[in-house]
Design an enzyme around this catalytic site. Structure first.
Site, mmCIF file in Angstrom:
data_model
loop_
_atom_site.group_PDB
_atom_site.id
_atom_site.type_symbol
_atom_site.label_atom_id
_atom_site.label_comp_id
_atom_site.label_asym_id
_atom_site.label_seq_id
_atom_site.Cartn_x
_atom_site.Cartn_y
_atom_site.Cartn_z
ATOM 1 N N ASP A 190 0.937 -1.013 -0.109
ATOM 2 C CA ASP A 190 0.444 0.500 -0.520
ATOM 3 C C ASP A 190 0.857 1.543 0.172
ATOM 4 O O ASP A 190 2.039 0.544 0.481
ATOM 5 C CB ASP A 190 -0.870 0.222 0.555
ATOM 6 C CG ASP A 190 -2.032 1.066 0.747
ATOM 7 O OD1 ASP A 190 -2.095 2.241 0.307
ATOM 8 O OD2 ASP A 190 -3.084 0.097 1.371
ATOM 9 N N ASP A 203 -16.805 -5.869 -2.969
ATOM 10 C CA ASP A 203 -18.188 -5.322 -2.962
ATOM 11 C C ASP A 203 -19.494 -4.781 -4.665
ATOM 12 O O ASP A 203 -20.456 -4.473 -4.232
ATOM 13 C CB ASP A 203 -19.229 -4.434 -1.872
ATOM 14 C CG ASP A 203 -18.374 -3.126 -2.703
ATOM 15 O OD1 ASP A 203 -18.744 -1.963 -2.288
ATOM 16 O OD2 ASP A 203 -16.951 -2.934 -1.656
ATOM 17 N N GLU A 223 -14.702 -3.944 4.166
ATOM 18 C CA GLU A 223 -15.667 -4.948 3.689
ATOM 19 C C GLU A 223 -17.157 -5.157 5.069
ATOM 20 O O GLU A 223 -17.989 -5.451 4.299
ATOM 21 C CB GLU A 223 -15.213 -6.242 3.945
ATOM 22 C CG GLU A 223 -16.108 -7.623 3.354
ATOM 23 C CD GLU A 223 -15.589 -8.712 3.217
ATOM 24 O OE1 GLU A 223 -15.346 -10.164 3.017
ATOM 25 O OE2 GLU A 223 -13.997 -8.757 3.517
ATOM 26 N N ASP A 229 -10.728 0.442 -4.488
ATOM 27 C CA ASP A 229 -11.455 1.232 -4.983
ATOM 28 C C ASP A 229 -12.152 1.795 -6.594
ATOM 29 O O ASP A 229 -11.115 0.981 -7.500
ATOM 30 C CB ASP A 229 -11.118 2.420 -5.203
ATOM 31 C CG ASP A 229 -11.882 3.670 -5.334
ATOM 32 O OD1 ASP A 229 -13.224 3.912 -6.006
ATOM 33 O OD2 ASP A 229 -11.819 4.868 -5.118
ATOM 34 N N LYS A 234 -16.133 5.757 -12.809
ATOM 35 C CA LYS A 234 -15.868 6.116 -13.675
ATOM 36 C C LYS A 234 -15.283 6.108 -14.973
ATOM 37 O O LYS A 234 -14.500 5.691 -15.083
ATOM 38 C CB LYS A 234 -16.065 7.929 -13.088
ATOM 39 C CG LYS A 234 -16.889 8.419 -11.966
ATOM 40 C CD LYS A 234 -16.004 9.626 -11.991
ATOM 41 C CE LYS A 234 -17.285 10.538 -10.810
ATOM 42 N NZ LYS A 234 -17.263 11.246 -9.845
#
Length: 221
Positions: free
Chosen positions: A72, A157, A200, A121, A125
């Site tokens: 990350d 999700d 989550e 994420d 778009k």
């Protein structure tokens, strides 16, 4: 640099299991994770966009015969994961602070056995397609790092992101081993090992179903 950013940086810097600039191993880790960091020849598993490392630490506890690296860019998140790993006394867990586009600078081809992509994420778009973590630019990097027969796990999700990712997996001829739009009622329910990321939990509690896929890298050795 703001005080908050300095605090995040120093927290991560003080943790031996968080690998970031300017630590010596950060500049020299490519191809040396087994020999110099973990000091064993156990399989290496990456969590891409690991956040606070819920999966990295959770899997590390469940599978002591594998090595886990959470990747990350957020120092505060990695510091939280690194601190939790220390509390859990996990010697088979590390965290790497980089931007994902540079991941090939830190691992050799065929150095990785599995990759987990957990609740990224979705960036649905149209203008953000190139930022999706299963966009071809990233997927091709993962596949170069993965050993033949290596696995990619995806949990999200977002139904739109899930469908997009499945299409990418198919385009690269990855063999589907598991695929469901409702993990917790599926035959693959146990495949998440009872581990939930913070995001989550948030979305599951709001009534969203969890999408899960597992694919295999079929390239030849």
């Amino acid at each position: 640099m703001s005080r908050r950013k300095i605090y995040k940086y120093e927290c991560a810097e003080q943790l031996a299991n968080v690998i970031q600039h300017p630590k010596h191993f950060f500049e020299n880790c490519r191809g040396k994770w087994m020999s110099d960091y973990f000091k064993n020849s156990n399989p290496i598993v990456l969590e891409i966009g690991c956040g606070r490392g819920e999966y990295t630490n959770g899997l590390g506890k469940l599978f002591p015969s594998k090595n886990f690296i959470g990747v990350d860019i957020k120092g505060d998140r990695l510091a939280a994961g690194g601190q939790q790993a220390e509390v859990m006394q996990l010697t088979n867990v590390a965290f790497l602070r980089i931007q994902i586009q540079f991941i090939e600078d830190f691992f050799l081809p065929n150095e990785i056995d599995e990759i987990w992509i957990t609740f990224p994420d979705p960036r649905m778009k149209d203008r953000d397609e190139k930022k999706r973590l299963t966009f071809p630019f990233y997927l091709e990097k993962y596949l170069r790092l993965l050993k033949p027969g290596g696995l990619i796990h995806l949990k999200t999700d977002s139904s739109e992101f899930f469908e997009y990712s499945l299409a990418q997996f198919q385009a690269y001829q990855l063999q589907s081993l598991a695929e469901t739009k409702d993990l917790y009622t599926s035959i693959w329910n146990e495949d998440h090992f009872g581990i939930k990321t913070r995001f989550e939990k948030i979305w599951f509690d709001k009534g969203y179903t969890i999408n899960y896929a597992r694919v295999e890298n079929k390239k030849e050795a």
